[in-house]
Write a protein that holds these residues in place. Structure first.
Motif, PDB file in Angstrom:
ATOM      1  N   LYS A  92       0.816  -1.212   0.000  1.00  0.00           N
ATOM      2  CA  LYS A  92       0.000   0.000   0.000  1.00  0.00           C
ATOM      3  C   LYS A  92       0.853   1.266   0.000  1.00  0.00           C
ATOM      4  N   ARG A  93       2.069   1.173   0.548  1.00  0.00           N
ATOM      5  CA  ARG A  93       2.936   2.351   0.601  1.00  0.00           C
ATOM      6  C   ARG A  93       3.939   2.398  -0.544  1.00  0.00           C
ATOM      7  N   HIS A  94       3.896   1.415  -1.433  1.00  0.00           N
ATOM      8  CA  HIS A  94       4.802   1.419  -2.574  1.00  0.00           C
ATOM      9  C   HIS A  94       4.357   2.445  -3.617  1.00  0.00           C
ATOM     10  N   PRO A  95       5.313   3.051  -4.321  1.00  0.00           N
ATOM     11  CA  PRO A  95       4.936   3.910  -5.448  1.00  0.00           C
ATOM     12  C   PRO A  95       4.175   3.115  -6.504  1.00  0.00           C
ATOM     13  N   GLU A  96       3.353   3.780  -7.264  1.00  0.00           N
ATOM     14  CA  GLU A  96       2.566   3.122  -8.303  1.00  0.00           C
ATOM     15  C   GLU A  96       3.494   2.370  -9.266  1.00  0.00           C
ATOM     16  N   GLY A  97       3.179   1.099  -9.492  1.00  0.00           N
ATOM     17  CA  GLY A  97       3.944   0.298 -10.442  1.00  0.00           C
ATOM     18  C   GLY A  97       5.155  -0.405  -9.871  1.00  0.00           C
ATOM     19  N   LEU A  98       5.459  -0.188  -8.591  1.00  0.00           N
ATOM     20  CA  LEU A  98       6.621  -0.833  -7.992  1.00  0.00           C
ATOM     21  C   LEU A  98       6.209  -2.108  -7.266  1.00  0.00           C
ATOM     22  N   TYR A  99       6.897  -3.214  -7.576  1.00  0.00           N
ATOM     23  CA  TYR A  99       6.616  -4.504  -6.954  1.00  0.00           C
ATOM     24  C   TYR A  99       7.868  -5.000  -6.249  1.00  0.00           C
ATOM     25  N   SER A 100       7.670  -5.697  -5.137  1.00  0.00           N
ATOM     26  CA  SER A 100       8.804  -6.204  -4.375  1.00  0.00           C
ATOM     27  C   SER A 100       8.487  -7.581  -3.818  1.00  0.00           C
ATOM     28  N   VAL A 101       9.471  -8.162  -3.155  1.00  0.00           N
ATOM     29  CA  VAL A 101       9.290  -9.447  -2.485  1.00  0.00           C
ATOM     30  C   VAL A 101       8.611  -9.217  -1.140  1.00  0.00           C
ATOM     31  N   LEU A 102       8.203 -10.278  -0.480  1.00  0.00           N
ATOM     32  CA  LEU A 102       7.465 -10.163   0.772  1.00  0.00           C
ATOM     33  C   LEU A 102       8.410  -9.926   1.949  1.00  0.00           C
ATOM     34  N   ALA A 103       7.911  -9.209   2.939  1.00  0.00           N
ATOM     35  CA  ALA A 103       8.702  -8.911   4.129  1.00  0.00           C
ATOM     36  C   ALA A 103       7.774  -8.762   5.323  1.00  0.00           C
ATOM     37  N   GLY A 104       8.332  -8.946   6.514  1.00  0.00           N
ATOM     38  CA  GLY A 104       7.528  -8.789   7.719  1.00  0.00           C
ATOM     39  C   GLY A 104       8.384  -8.826   8.968  1.00  0.00           C
ATOM     40  N   LEU A 120      10.092  -9.068 -15.544  1.00  0.00           N
ATOM     41  CA  LEU A 120       9.707  -8.488 -14.269  1.00  0.00           C
ATOM     42  C   LEU A 120       9.113  -7.088 -14.442  1.00  0.00           C
ATOM     43  N   PRO A 121       8.203  -6.717 -13.563  1.00  0.00           N
ATOM     44  CA  PRO A 121       7.752  -5.329 -13.519  1.00  0.00           C
ATOM     45  C   PRO A 121       8.839  -4.468 -12.877  1.00  0.00           C
ATOM     46  N   ARG A 122       8.522  -3.248 -12.585  1.00  0.00           N
ATOM     47  CA  ARG A 122       9.462  -2.384 -11.881  1.00  0.00           C
ATOM     48  C   ARG A 122       9.701  -2.933 -10.478  1.00  0.00           C
ATOM     49  N   GLY A 155      20.992  -1.791  -4.943  1.00  0.00           N
ATOM     50  CA  GLY A 155      21.506  -1.520  -3.618  1.00  0.00           C
ATOM     51  C   GLY A 155      20.600  -1.979  -2.496  1.00  0.00           C
ATOM     52  N   THR A 156      19.296  -2.110  -2.781  1.00  0.00           N
ATOM     53  CA  THR A 156      18.376  -2.578  -1.749  1.00  0.00           C
ATOM     54  C   THR A 156      18.484  -4.089  -1.621  1.00  0.00           C
ATOM     55  N   ILE A 157      18.163  -4.602  -0.452  1.00  0.00           N
ATOM     56  CA  ILE A 157      18.227  -6.041  -0.242  1.00  0.00           C
ATOM     57  C   ILE A 157      17.182  -6.760  -1.097  1.00  0.00           C
ATOM     58  N   ALA A 158      16.042  -6.133  -1.343  1.00  0.00           N
ATOM     59  CA  ALA A 158      15.026  -6.742  -2.203  1.00  0.00           C
ATOM     60  C   ALA A 158      15.582  -6.953  -3.605  1.00  0.00           C
ATOM     61  N   ASN A 159      16.264  -5.941  -4.137  1.00  0.00           N
ATOM     62  CA  ASN A 159      16.863  -6.054  -5.460  1.00  0.00           C
ATOM     63  C   ASN A 159      17.911  -7.163  -5.488  1.00  0.00           C
ATOM     64  N   LYS A 160      18.717  -7.242  -4.431  1.00  0.00           N
ATOM     65  CA  LYS A 160      19.764  -8.269  -4.371  1.00  0.00           C
ATOM     66  C   LYS A 160      19.174  -9.675  -4.360  1.00  0.00           C
TER      67      LYS A 160
END
Length: 273
Positions: A162-174, A246-248, A253-258
């Motif tokens: 919900k707090r991601h910029p429009e069009g940005l997708y990432s892996v799950l975290a908690g 992949l989408p955006r 540098g982020t751990i999600a990207n790595k």
């Protein structure tokens, strides 16, 4: 041993991590100020709380805590989000900047004792705050958080928060809950957020994430069973994405990207073997 509140020598080139309102002072080239104090257009630091926070490339690092909106550092650069250092800098520099921000937040939020309410005092031989009324002592704390790239064949599970910029997708975290081992956090968070079961989790790497005080602990895991059912309170949408379409995704540098890049490398290696 350098004590936290010991000032640097006049002939000592150091790294200056100046924090104001949670943001970090950077030069026009988005670099951390570095050098002799007399060679930099810094104000009189005797007017500021200055804390030794460690070493980077054999040079001492100092945190300087400035007031919000302080204009005395304008000749050096401007205050920007620590996120600006993720791209184009090495992991060690970002980690030290994260440490500076987390310690600044710690000092700002522990001026009074959480047990009895009395004013706390800084300990002069370590980074800690001490209450002389009830003897309660606090140290900088981190909030551990798992983050996981989940594989299903040649696909990866990505979602948009919900707090991601429009069009940005990432892996799950908690976040890890009190008394919970990391392995259980992985199973619980993935089930809660996406409704699927995972297997064979493997630790990959970790990253300090000072927004405000997280430690991201990264894993890769495999899908075991279940159809995706996105938690509408946490996520907007999500699904399985071909690793080569992949989408955006989060920036370099982020751990999600790595984690995503690591998973892609493993899939590509399997395809080519």
């Amino acid at each position: 041993m350098t004590k936290p509140y010991q000032r640097p020598a006049q002939d000592e080139p150091v790294w200056w991590f100046v924090i104001s309102g949670g943001e970090l002072l950077m030069t026009e080239a988005k670099q951390i100020p570095h050098g002799l104090l007399e060679d930099l257009p810094l104000p009189d630091l005797n007017e500021y709380k200055t804390v030794f926070i460690g070493e980077l490339r054999e040079r001492h690092c100092y945190l300087v805590i400035a007031d919000y909106g302080d204009t005395n550092f304008n000749a050096v650069g401007e205050f920007l989000s620590v996120r600006e250092l993720i791209v184009g800098s090495d992991d060690e520099l970002f980690a030290m900047a994260a440490r500076a921000k987390q310690i600044a937040d710690f000092l700002a939020t522990h001026r009074f004792c959480g047990r009895c309410g009395a004013r706390m005092q800084a300990v002069d031989w370590e980074i800690a705050m001490h209450c002389h009324s009830c003897q309660h002592r606090c140290y900088p704390r981190i909030s551990p958080c798992i983050i996981v790239a989940i594989r299903k064949d040649n696909q990866v599970l990505l979602a948009r928060g919900k707090r991601h910029p429009e069009g940005l997708y990432s892996v799950l975290a908690g976040f890890v809950e009190a008394g919970e081992p990391l392995e259980q956090t992985l199973i619980r968070e993935v089930m809660e957020e996406a409704g699927v079961r995972i297997k064979n989790p493997r630790y990959v790497t970790s990253q300090s994430w000072p927004f405000p005080n997280s430690l991201m602990i990264g894993f890769i895991a495999e899908w075991e069973s279940g159809d995706i059912r996105i938690d509408p309170f946490e996520l907007e949408e999500g699904g399985w994405y071909d690793i080569n379409k992949l989408p955006r995704i989060p920036q370099e540098g982020t751990i999600a990207n790595k984690l995503i890049k690591r998973l892609k490398a493993e899939i590509d290696q399997e395809r080519n073997s």
